[in-house]
Enzyme design. Sequence first.
Site, PDB file in Angstrom:
ATOM      1  CG  HIS A  20      -0.396  -0.092   2.524  1.00 26.46           C
ATOM      2  ND1 HIS A  20       0.470   0.853   2.996  1.00 26.46           N
ATOM      3  CD2 HIS A  20      -0.518  -1.006   3.519  1.00 26.46           C
ATOM      4  CE1 HIS A  20       0.835   0.548   4.226  1.00 26.46           C
ATOM      5  NE2 HIS A  20       0.263  -0.593   4.572  1.00 26.46           N
ATOM      6  CG  HIS A  23       4.144  -1.660   2.184  1.00 32.98           C
ATOM      7  ND1 HIS A  23       2.840  -2.066   2.028  1.00 32.98           N
ATOM      8  CD2 HIS A  23       4.544  -2.169   3.367  1.00 32.98           C
ATOM      9  CE1 HIS A  23       2.484  -2.804   3.070  1.00 32.98           C
ATOM     10  NE2 HIS A  23       3.498  -2.876   3.904  1.00 32.98           N
ATOM     11  CB  CYS A 129       0.940 -10.865  18.284  1.00 30.97           C
ATOM     12  SG  CYS A 129       0.039 -10.021  16.969  1.00 30.97           S
ATOM     13  CB  CYS A 132       3.748  -8.610  16.004  1.00 27.62           C
ATOM     14  SG  CYS A 132       2.713  -7.267  16.570  1.00 27.62           S
ATOM     15  CB  CYS A 146      -1.743  -7.462  19.385  1.00 24.39           C
ATOM     16  SG  CYS A 146      -0.651  -6.504  18.314  1.00 24.39           S
ATOM     17  CG  HIS A 149      -1.538  -7.085  14.132  1.00 25.85           C
ATOM     18  ND1 HIS A 149      -0.330  -6.924  14.751  1.00 25.85           N
ATOM     19  CD2 HIS A 149      -1.305  -6.967  12.803  1.00 25.85           C
ATOM     20  CE1 HIS A 149       0.609  -6.729  13.827  1.00 25.85           C
ATOM     21  NE2 HIS A 149       0.042  -6.752  12.649  1.00 25.85           N
ATOM     22  CE  LYS A 305      -2.531   0.803  11.798  1.00 20.62           C
ATOM     23  NZ  LYS A 305      -2.714  -0.448  12.453  1.00 20.62           N
ATOM     24  CE  LYS A 308      -7.030  -5.155   2.429  1.00 23.27           C
ATOM     25  NZ  LYS A 308      -6.154  -6.305   2.618  1.00 23.27           N
TER      26      LYS A 308
END
Length: 522
Positions: A20, A23, A129, A132, A146, A149, A305, A308
Site C-alpha cells: 500500500h 510501503h 501475536c 507481529c 495486540c 492488530h 490510520k 481496510k
Amino acid sequence: MSEKKFYITTPIFYANAELHIGHTYTLILSDILARYHRAVGDKTFFLTGSDEHGDKIVRAAQKVNLGPQAFVNENVAKMEALIRELGVSNDFFIRTSDKELHWPGAKKLWRALEEAGDIYKGTYKGLYCVGCEAFITEKELVNGKCVHHDTAPEHIEEENYFFKLSKYGSEIRRLMEEGVLKITPQSKVNEMIALIAGPSGESVLGDVSISRPERAIPWGIPVPNDPAQLMYVWCDALSNYISALGYGSDNEEKFKIFWPADIQVLGKDIVRFHALLWIAMLLSAKLPLPRELLVHGFVNSGGKKMSKTLGNVLSPGEFIAEYGKDALRYYFAREVTPSEDWDLTREKFKEVYNANLANGLGNLVSRTLKMAEQYFVGNVTGDVASVPAIRTKISAVEISGDVAGLNIPYIITNSILTRYHAYMSANEINKAADVIWELISHLDQFVTDFEPFKLVKTDKKAAENVIWGLLYGLREVAQMLIPMMPDTAKTILELVGASVSANGETAFSSKAPAEPLFKRKE
Ligand code: ME8
C-alpha cells in the site's frame, strides 16, 4: 566523482498482501537516496525484497486455498510489478524463500551466533501475536489484544532455541549513546534506550526465542543440525541484508564490498527489531554494524490510520493511473517530512499537484520553451555574464564569490546547488525538494520582472539573454530532479537541449512540448 560505496536497504515486505501507500513511501524514499548517490558517483547497491516465511503467510495462503510457495509467488510478482511501475531502481530483489542465495546466508549467521555461545535451548511459555510475528507480554496488551492488530495473542508453550540478547543490552546502549550506531531521528535512540534501561540504568533486555518447532505445514528455514526447529521469522528476515550480498554463499565478493550498509531505511513500527535484535546478532557474529538506521513515520488517511476496516486505504496504483508515477514521487519527496507521520487525502494530492506541478514546474517549462520556439526557433545562445539579474541564483556554484556589488533584487547569497547537495547528503529530501522549488519560483519571478515577451519587440538580444537564463535555470532544475522525478527530469533535459562548447559556452537547441508535462486537474 567520488570513489565511495553506498549500500542502502529497505525492509523486506511481507508477501501476504499487496503493497500500500506506506510501503511505497519506504521504497521511493530509499530510491531517491539510491539514485542521488549513483548520480554523484558512489558505487551504489540498493536492495529491497520480500519476507515470505512464518505463520502469517501460511494462514493467508490457506484462506485462498493455495500452498505457501504458490501464494507468495503470486504476491511477489505483483510486488515486483508495482516496484517497476514506481520507477524504483533496486539492484536486487531478495526473497527469503530463495534456497540458493538466502538460506545459506541465514544459516551461516545462525552458526556464527552459535559459535559465539549465544544460542541455547529452552522452553518458551507465553503469548505470540501472529500479526507481529512476535512474542509479546501481558503488559503490552490493551483489553487483552495486540494494539497493532486488534487480535488476541495465542498462548504457546514449546521448546525453542533462545538467543542471548541480554548479553548485548549495555553495549548497544553505549553504541547508541556514543553515536557509533546512528539512528535518525534521535528520538528513536531515546525510545530504544528506554526499552533497554532498567530503573538503575542496568540493561533489562531479556533473551529472545529464535526458533519455533516445525509446523504442520513446514514453512521456514530449518535450524542447522536440528530440522525439527525452524528459524524464527525475524532472524530469517533480518539476515536478508547480508544474504543478498552473498554472505554464506560460495561468492562473498559483494558482501566484502558493500557491507556494512550505509543506510537501512525502515518504518517506525520495526525499530526495535533492527536497533536491538539485528544489532545484537551482528555483534554476536562479529560483523560490522550498519552506519545508519533511517526511521520514517507512518502515513494516515484522512487523519486516521489506513485500514481496510475503516475503508480509507489508498492504493498507489490509483495515484499512478491518475497523475503518473513522477507526481506520486514528487508528493513523497516534497510534501512529507520523513521523520514525521503524515496524512494523505485525494483532495490534498490534487491541490498540491495543481499548484506545484501543473502550475509551478509544468507551466514554467511550457512558457519558457514556447518563447524560445516562437522568437528564436528554439536556438538560444548567451552566457552567464549577459544575464546579470539571475546569474547568482542560477549558477551560484560557477560564479560564487562574484556576488558582491550586484545590487539587484535577484541576488541570493546562499547557493541553491550547495544547499541542495547538503540536504540530499543528509537524507533530508523534502528540504532538498524545497530548494528546487525555490529556484522554480525565482525563474517565475524572473519572467514577471523582465517580461521577455515584451522585451523581444524592443531589444531582441536582451530578450534572448533572459530566455537563455531561463533555459539555463531549467536545466539545473532538471538535474536536481533526477533522483526524485527521473522521467520528468529526462524529458525536461531533452526539451531544453543544452550543449556546452569547447570554450565552455552553453547553447540551447530546444523544442516546446506538444502537451503540458502535467495536465491541470479540475
Ligand atoms: O514489517 N506508513 O514487513 P511489512 C509508512 N517483513 N510506512 C509503512 C506503513 C505506513 N502506514 N505501513 C508499512 C515487515 N510501512 C517485515 C520487515 S525487515 C527484515 C522485515 C512500511 O510488510 C514501513 O517501512 O509489514 C514498515 O517498516 C514496512 O513497510 C513494514 O512492512
